[in-house]
Design an enzyme around this catalytic site. Sequence first.
Site, PDB file in Angstrom:
ATOM      1  N   THR A  94       0.742  -1.148   0.078  1.00 24.15           N
ATOM      2  CA  THR A  94      -0.065   0.092   0.010  1.00 24.15           C
ATOM      3  C   THR A  94       1.021   1.389  -0.101  1.00 24.15           C
ATOM      4  O   THR A  94       2.020   1.156   0.332  1.00 24.15           O
ATOM      5  CB  THR A  94      -0.995   0.123   1.144  1.00 24.15           C
ATOM      6  N   LYS A 137      -0.140   3.318  -6.774  1.00 19.51           N
ATOM      7  CA  LYS A 137      -0.837   2.626  -7.697  1.00 19.51           C
ATOM      8  C   LYS A 137      -1.828   3.794  -8.383  1.00 19.51           C
ATOM      9  O   LYS A 137      -2.157   3.631  -9.508  1.00 19.51           O
ATOM     10  CB  LYS A 137      -1.911   1.605  -6.900  1.00 19.51           C
ATOM     11  N   THR A 138      -2.497   4.405  -7.369  1.00 27.53           N
ATOM     12  CA  THR A 138      -3.299   5.714  -8.039  1.00 27.53           C
ATOM     13  C   THR A 138      -2.398   6.590  -8.651  1.00 27.53           C
ATOM     14  O   THR A 138      -3.170   6.948 -10.102  1.00 27.53           O
ATOM     15  CB  THR A 138      -4.100   6.222  -6.747  1.00 27.53           C
ATOM     16  N   LYS A 145     -12.041   2.317  -9.314  1.00 20.45           N
ATOM     17  CA  LYS A 145     -11.515   1.903  -8.138  1.00 20.45           C
ATOM     18  C   LYS A 145     -12.464   0.989  -7.394  1.00 20.45           C
ATOM     19  O   LYS A 145     -13.490   1.530  -6.571  1.00 20.45           O
ATOM     20  CB  LYS A 145     -11.285   2.942  -7.218  1.00 20.45           C
ATOM     21  N   SER A 168     -11.262   2.093   0.565  1.00 21.55           N
ATOM     22  CA  SER A 168     -11.412   2.342   2.306  1.00 21.55           C
ATOM     23  C   SER A 168     -11.032   3.644   2.666  1.00 21.55           C
ATOM     24  O   SER A 168      -9.775   4.171   2.155  1.00 21.55           O
ATOM     25  CB  SER A 168     -11.161   1.409   3.043  1.00 21.55           C
ATOM     26  N   GLU A 182      -8.060   0.056 -10.703  1.00 21.17           N
ATOM     27  CA  GLU A 182      -7.044  -0.046  -9.737  1.00 21.17           C
ATOM     28  C   GLU A 182      -7.369  -1.024  -8.370  1.00 21.17           C
ATOM     29  O   GLU A 182      -8.589  -0.949  -7.998  1.00 21.17           O
ATOM     30  CB  GLU A 182      -7.013   1.263  -9.121  1.00 21.17           C
TER      31      GLU A 182
END
Length: 233
Positions: free
Chosen positions: A13, A17-18, A39, A43, A117
């Site tokens: 994390t 990625k975004t 997406k 969360s 994603e």
Amino acid sequence: MTALSFFVAGTDTEIGKTFVSCALLHGFARANLRAAAMKPIASGAAVRDGALHNEDADQLDAAANVALPPEIRTPFMMREPIAPHIAAAREGIALDIGRIVDAHRVASTRADIVVVEGVGGFRVPLDDAHDTADLAVALGLPVVLVVGVRLGCISHALLTVEAIASRGLRLAGWVANRVDPDMLYPDENIATLTKRIDAPLLGVIPHLAHRDAARAADHLDARLLLDTLHLKD
């Protein structure tokens, strides 16, 4: 004609990625493609203007040139910024993979290419029996792996590549994202991974003082990825 699509996974994390997904969306737009983004599970959301918003999903919306309805772009959005299966359980939400597959089918009718994603790393649990790898399998998509270039990235990347292959998925390419500007010998680490990953390196994104996805797109070869996606398994 069915849209091209791929699943963006990460070695962990908070490794970009975004950011990489947005950069690729800019690249597809420059190639005159209608590009949409999903997406499916997010969360960490807050109410704004009467609706739940997630920062990653909003960034994808801003980078895409095809807008998807929120329920298609992000079928599941939880408030707490914690592991998705824990957030979903706390809110009484069942993370139904079938619902995401249906949403992706709709998205694929509205664009030339759909970027999907993932959430967290490649094996983040969704419930007691499923994880994000199962989601990628259910979608049946090739994978683009984002490697956060920092100490430990070689093992994390190679383990994730093995996990992708073990699920019968095709690695369409990978991106080296320089998340740690102070890392020693980053080029040597990237060279090591290039020798060991049997998929094209789509680009190396330098550490940017400002996370500008349009600038990051200059360092990625979106056309190489398109060529790879067009290849038959």
